[in-house]
Design a protein around this motif. Structure first.
Motif, PDB file in Angstrom:
ATOM      1  N   GLU A  46      17.079 -25.126  11.695  1.00 31.76           N
ATOM      2  CA  GLU A  46      17.267 -25.795  10.425  1.00 31.76           C
ATOM      3  C   GLU A  46      16.509 -25.098   9.303  1.00 31.76           C
ATOM      4  OE1 GLU A  46      15.817 -29.790  10.733  1.00 31.76           O
ATOM      5  OE2 GLU A  46      13.711 -29.192  10.743  1.00 31.76           O
ATOM      6  N   LEU A  47      17.045 -25.236   8.112  1.00 29.31           N
ATOM      7  CA  LEU A  47      16.430 -24.670   6.914  1.00 29.31           C
ATOM      8  C   LEU A  47      15.140 -25.397   6.581  1.00 29.31           C
ATOM      9  CD1 LEU A  47      16.601 -22.932   4.239  1.00 29.31           C
ATOM     10  CD2 LEU A  47      17.772 -24.910   3.261  1.00 29.31           C
ATOM     11  N   VAL A  48      14.109 -24.635   6.246  1.00 29.97           N
ATOM     12  CA  VAL A  48      12.865 -25.186   5.726  1.00 29.97           C
ATOM     13  C   VAL A  48      12.780 -24.939   4.221  1.00 29.97           C
ATOM     14  CG1 VAL A  48      10.348 -25.110   5.804  1.00 29.97           C
ATOM     15  CG2 VAL A  48      11.675 -24.905   7.921  1.00 29.97           C
ATOM     16  N   ALA A  49      12.934 -23.676   3.815  1.00 28.55           N
ATOM     17  CA  ALA A  49      12.843 -23.314   2.403  1.00 28.55           C
ATOM     18  C   ALA A  49      13.469 -21.956   2.179  1.00 28.55           C
ATOM     19  CB  ALA A  49      11.388 -23.305   1.933  1.00 28.55           C
ATOM     20  N   THR A  57      13.759 -21.603  -5.883  1.00 21.82           N
ATOM     21  CA  THR A  57      13.388 -22.086  -4.560  1.00 21.82           C
ATOM     22  C   THR A  57      14.156 -23.339  -4.195  1.00 21.82           C
ATOM     23  OG1 THR A  57      11.523 -23.335  -5.477  1.00 21.82           O
ATOM     24  CG2 THR A  57      11.076 -21.106  -4.695  1.00 21.82           C
ATOM     25  N   ASN A  58      14.275 -23.556  -2.891  1.00 24.08           N
ATOM     26  CA  ASN A  58      14.947 -24.726  -2.369  1.00 24.08           C
ATOM     27  C   ASN A  58      14.206 -25.176  -1.113  1.00 24.08           C
ATOM     28  OD1 ASN A  58      17.105 -26.675  -2.174  1.00 24.08           O
ATOM     29  ND2 ASN A  58      17.942 -25.445  -0.506  1.00 24.08           N
ATOM     30  N   ILE A  69       7.023 -22.032  -0.712  1.00 29.16           N
ATOM     31  CA  ILE A  69       7.488 -20.694  -0.368  1.00 29.16           C
ATOM     32  C   ILE A  69       7.198 -19.757  -1.530  1.00 29.16           C
ATOM     33  CG2 ILE A  69       9.845 -21.118  -1.192  1.00 29.16           C
ATOM     34  CD1 ILE A  69      10.854 -19.343   1.107  1.00 29.16           C
ATOM     35  N   SER A  70       6.777 -18.541  -1.219  1.00 31.31           N
ATOM     36  CA  SER A  70       6.474 -17.563  -2.250  1.00 31.31           C
ATOM     37  C   SER A  70       6.652 -16.164  -1.679  1.00 31.31           C
ATOM     38  CB  SER A  70       5.058 -17.749  -2.796  1.00 31.31           C
ATOM     39  OG  SER A  70       4.089 -17.554  -1.784  1.00 31.31           O
ATOM     40  N   ARG A  71       6.563 -15.161  -2.549  1.00 32.50           N
ATOM     41  CA  ARG A  71       6.681 -13.784  -2.091  1.00 32.50           C
ATOM     42  C   ARG A  71       5.862 -12.850  -2.960  1.00 32.50           C
ATOM     43  NH1 ARG A  71      13.106 -13.203  -3.609  1.00 32.50           N
ATOM     44  NH2 ARG A  71      12.871 -13.241  -5.894  1.00 32.50           N
ATOM     45  N   ASP A  72       5.475 -11.736  -2.368  1.00 36.59           N
ATOM     46  CA  ASP A  72       4.748 -10.685  -3.059  1.00 36.59           C
ATOM     47  C   ASP A  72       5.560  -9.414  -2.867  1.00 36.59           C
ATOM     48  OD1 ASP A  72       3.050  -8.658  -3.914  1.00 36.59           O
ATOM     49  OD2 ASP A  72       1.256  -9.689  -3.225  1.00 36.59           O
ATOM     50  N   THR A  77       6.218  -8.918   1.365  1.00 37.40           N
ATOM     51  CA  THR A  77       5.809 -10.033   2.204  1.00 37.40           C
ATOM     52  C   THR A  77       6.195 -11.367   1.573  1.00 37.40           C
ATOM     53  OG1 THR A  77       3.938  -8.754   3.061  1.00 37.40           O
ATOM     54  CG2 THR A  77       3.879 -11.124   3.390  1.00 37.40           C
ATOM     55  N   MET A  78       6.673 -12.267   2.409  1.00 39.83           N
ATOM     56  CA  MET A  78       6.988 -13.625   2.008  1.00 39.83           C
ATOM     57  C   MET A  78       6.032 -14.569   2.718  1.00 39.83           C
ATOM     58  SD  MET A  78      10.587 -15.719   2.483  1.00 39.83           S
ATOM     59  CE  MET A  78      10.526 -15.585   4.270  1.00 39.83           C
TER      60      MET A  78
END
Length: 116
Positions: A46-49, A57-58, A69-72, A77-78
């Motif tokens: 299942e989807l988390v984010a 974002t979702n 949730i984030s990313r660099d 990297t997420m």
């Protein structure tokens, strides 16, 4: 092929926090939708984010207000910051990179166990 490697899983008490990381083998965040999914044995993944180009974002309803949730992009990297963890968050968490229709990659998964 894009290689994805998750890390940061482990055992944590209810109410605690964990930060998951997903490292990509090359820079892809300019063209791929990235996401975190989770799976419990015997159930569908299942989807988390998700996070897409433009940093939209979702989140699944079950994690809204608790997970971020984030990313660099510079580090390829997420991340998934998980706070106020509950026992029902226990699952194997997977990183996904998706560019329909031809490109879809998954990490190997990392176990998160929330238990007292």
């Amino acid at each position: 092929q894009v290689q994805l490697v998750e890390s940061g899983g482990g055992l944590v008490q209810p109410g605690g926090s964990l930060r998951l990381s997903c490292a990509a083998s090359r820079s892809i965040f300019n063209s791929y939708t990235m996401g975190w999914y989770r799976q419990v044995p015997g159930k569908q993944r299942e989807l988390v984010a998700t996070i897409i180009i433009g940093d939209y974002t979702n989140y699944a309803d079950s994690v809204k207000g608790r997970f971020t949730i984030s990313r660099d992009n510079a580090k390829n990297t997420m991340y998934l910051q998980m706070n106020s963890l509950k026992s029902e968050d226990t699952a194997v968490y997977y990183c996904r990179a998706n560019r329909p229709p031809s490109y879809n990659f998954w990490g190997q998964g990392t176990q998160v166990t929330v238990s007292s």
